[in-house]
Design an enzyme around this catalytic site. Structure first.
Site, short mmCIF file in Angstrom:
data_model
loop_
_atom_site.label_atom_id
_atom_site.label_comp_id
_atom_site.label_asym_id
_atom_site.label_seq_id
_atom_site.Cartn_x
_atom_site.Cartn_y
_atom_site.Cartn_z
N HIS A 65 -3.57 4.44 -2.39
CA HIS A 65 -4.96 4.80 -2.07
C HIS A 65 -5.80 4.85 -3.35
O HIS A 65 -6.95 4.41 -3.37
CB HIS A 65 -5.02 6.19 -1.43
N GLY A 177 -6.37 -1.88 2.27
CA GLY A 177 -5.15 -2.34 1.61
C GLY A 177 -4.51 -3.49 2.37
O GLY A 177 -4.46 -3.48 3.61
N ASP A 180 -1.50 -3.08 4.99
CA ASP A 180 -1.73 -3.12 6.43
C ASP A 180 -2.47 -4.42 6.73
O ASP A 180 -3.66 -4.41 7.06
CB ASP A 180 -2.53 -1.89 6.86
N GLN A 183 -4.26 -4.93 10.08
CA GLN A 183 -5.47 -4.11 10.13
C GLN A 183 -6.60 -4.76 9.32
O GLN A 183 -7.74 -4.86 9.77
CB GLN A 183 -5.15 -2.72 9.58
N ARG A 217 4.15 7.75 4.64
CA ARG A 217 5.33 7.99 5.46
C ARG A 217 6.63 7.94 4.66
O ARG A 217 7.68 8.32 5.19
CB ARG A 217 5.39 7.01 6.63
P1 AMP Z 1 -3.77 5.14 5.43
O1 AMP Z 1 -4.14 6.45 4.79
O2 AMP Z 1 -2.32 4.91 5.54
O3 AMP Z 1 -4.53 4.88 6.70
O4 AMP Z 1 -4.29 4.03 4.42
C1 AMP Z 1 -5.62 3.99 4.00
C2 AMP Z 1 -5.86 2.69 3.27
O5 AMP Z 1 -5.00 2.62 2.16
C3 AMP Z 1 -5.57 1.47 4.15
O6 AMP Z 1 -6.54 0.48 3.88
C4 AMP Z 1 -4.22 1.05 3.66
O7 AMP Z 1 -3.96 -0.33 3.84
C5 AMP Z 1 -4.30 1.40 2.20
N1 AMP Z 1 -2.97 1.55 1.60
C6 AMP Z 1 -1.97 2.38 2.02
N2 AMP Z 1 -0.87 2.20 1.26
C7 AMP Z 1 -1.18 1.24 0.37
C8 AMP Z 1 -0.45 0.58 -0.67
N3 AMP Z 1 0.81 0.89 -0.95
N4 AMP Z 1 -1.08 -0.39 -1.37
C9 AMP Z 1 -2.37 -0.72 -1.10
N5 AMP Z 1 -3.10 -0.14 -0.14
C10 AMP Z 1 -2.51 0.81 0.59
#
Ligand code: AMP
Length: 314
Positions: A65, A177, A180, A183, A217
Site C-alpha cells: 500500500h 495495485g 489484484d 480488479q 492476509r
Molecule cells: P486492499 O487493501 O487489499 O484492498 O488493497 C488496496 C490496494 O493496494 C489495491 O489496489 C491493491 O491491489 C493494492 N495492493 C495490495 N497489496 C499490494 C502489493 N503487494 N503490491 C502492490 N499493490 C498492492
C-alpha cells in the site's frame, strides 16, 4: 498510459506510470470520516486548482500500500488514502469480521510518509445507511472468471464502492495495485464504460524477499504455511519462462502451474488460469503480441492468497 480502452497492447512497464520529482512534504494530515466533510475538502482542493489522487485501500496497510501512496504523490498535489473494509465485496462466509483493522497503525504509517493530505475512513453506516445498497455497479464478462467465479458478487461490491468513493472524493487520478490484476483491469473498464473522468494507474506488485506478494492476509499464515507460500510466485515465474521459451498452449501452461503449486503440501488450489487482459476470458492459444494474465489463487488454511503475472507474449 493510453487514454483509451486498449489494454491488450500494454506491457506492465507501460502500466507503471512514474513521474520523478521532488517529494512533497505535507504539513498536517487530516483524518476524515464524514462523507460531507470529505466532499467539502475535495471541493476546496479543486477550487485551489489542485489535482486530486485517490488510493483506495481496506487498511491493515503494508509496504505494498505504501508503495501505491508513494507513486500517487508523484501524480497529483492532493493525496487522499481511503481506508474502508467494504462489506459488499465480502461473501457471507468470508472474512469480513475477521479482516484486520487498525486505523491508528495505518495513520502512523501514512503520516510517516509525509505526503498525504487526508485519510478518508468512513463508517459502514455512512457508506451504506441500510447496511447494503439497492444499486450496484457490475462490469459484466470481466468478473466471470478467476476471483469473480470463486467469490460471488465480489466485483459487484468492488465496482460499487469504487464508484461511491470516486463520487465522494472526485479524484483526477486513482492508483491500484497490479497484485489484484482482475480488479485493476475491471476498474479501468468501469471508468471507460461509464465515462468517469478519473485516470486509473497501476503499480506493480510489491513482494517479500522470497517473492511472496505482500498482502494484509499474510497475517493469517502459520509459520509453515508462510514457508510454503512463495510457491505462488515461483510457479508464475516458471510459466513466464515457458512462454518466453515458446510454449503457446494454455492447457500445458496451466498444468505446469498446478504441478508446481501442488508441491506445497499445505496449499489448496482455488484456481489457475490464463486470461486475456481485454475481457478476462480464458485463452486457449497464446498469440504473439498479446498481453495475458496468468492468475492463481491458493488457500493456506483460512488465508486465500492470490498472485499473477502479466505477460506480453513474444
Ligand atoms: P486492499 O487493501 O487489499 O484492498 O488493497 C488496496 C490496494 O493496494 C489495491 O489496489 C491493491 O491491489 C493494492 N495492493 C495490495 N497489496 C499490494 C502489493 N503487494 N503490491 C502492490 N499493490 C498492492
Amino acid at each position: 498510459v493510453k487514454p483509451v480502452w486498449n489494454m491488450h497492447v500494454l506491457s506492465p512497464a507501460d502500466l507503471h506510470f512514474v513521474v520523478s520529482g521532488a517529494s512533497i512534504q505535507k504539513a498536517s494530515m487530516q483524518i476524515i470520516s464524514s462523507l460531507e466533510e470529505m466532499r467539502t475538502a475535495s471541493r476546496c482542493a479543486h477550487a485551489d486548482s489542485k489535482r486530486i489522487v485517490l488510493v483506495p485501500t481496506m487498511g491493515a496497510l503494508h509496504e505494498g500500500h505504501l508503495e501505491l501512496i508513494r507513486e500517487a504523490r508523484k501524480l497529483a498535489d492532493y493525496t487522499i488514502v481511503s481506508v474502508f473494509v467494504n462489506p459488499t465485496q465480502f461473501g457471507p462466509t468470508e472474512d469480513f469480521n475477521a479482516y484486520p483493522r487498525d486505523l491508528e497503525d495505518d495513520r502512523r504509517r501514512v503520516d510517516a510518509l509525509g505526503c498525504v493530505d487526508v485519510i478518508f475512513a468512513p463508517d459502514v453506516g455512512e457508506m451504506y445507511p441500510d447496511g447494503t445498497s439497492m444499486t450496484f455497479v457490475s462490469v459484466e464478462k470481466m468478473a466471470e472468471h478467476l476471483c469473480g467465479a470463486s467469490r460471488e458478487n465480489h466485483f459487484r461490491g468492488v465496482g460499487t464502492v469504487v464508484t461511491k468513493l470516486f463520487n465522494i472524493c472526485r479524484p483526477d487520478v486513482a492508483v491500484f495495485g497490479l497484485k489484484d490484476a482482475q480488479q485493476y483491469f475491471l476498474i479501468r473498464r468501469l471508468v471507460f464504460d461509464l465515462n468517469i473522468p478519473t485516470e486509473i494507474i497501476g503499480v506493480p506488485t510489491v513482494r517479500e524477499e522470497d517473492g511472496l506478494a505482500r498482502s494484509s492476509r499474510n497475517k493469517y499464515l502459520t509459520k509453515e504455511e508462510r514457508r510454503q507460500a512463495p510457491v505462488l510466485s515461483e510457479a508464475l515465474s516458471s510459466v513466464r519462462t515457458e512462454i518466453q521459451n515458446g510454449e503457446r498452449l494454455s492447457r500445458r501452461l496451466i498444468q505446469m502451474l498446478r504441478t508446481r503449486l501442488s508441491s506445497a503440501t499445505l496449499g489448496r488450489i482455488d484456481y489457475t488460469d490464463i486470461v486475456q487482459t481485454k475481457d478476462f476470458q480464458p485463452v486457449e492459444i497464446l498469440e504473439s503480441g498479446e498481453t495475458v494474465v496468468a492468475a492463481i489463487a491458493v488457500y493456506f488454511g483460512n488465508a486465500r492468497l492470490i498472485d499473477n503475472a502479466i505477460i506480453l507474449v513474444p
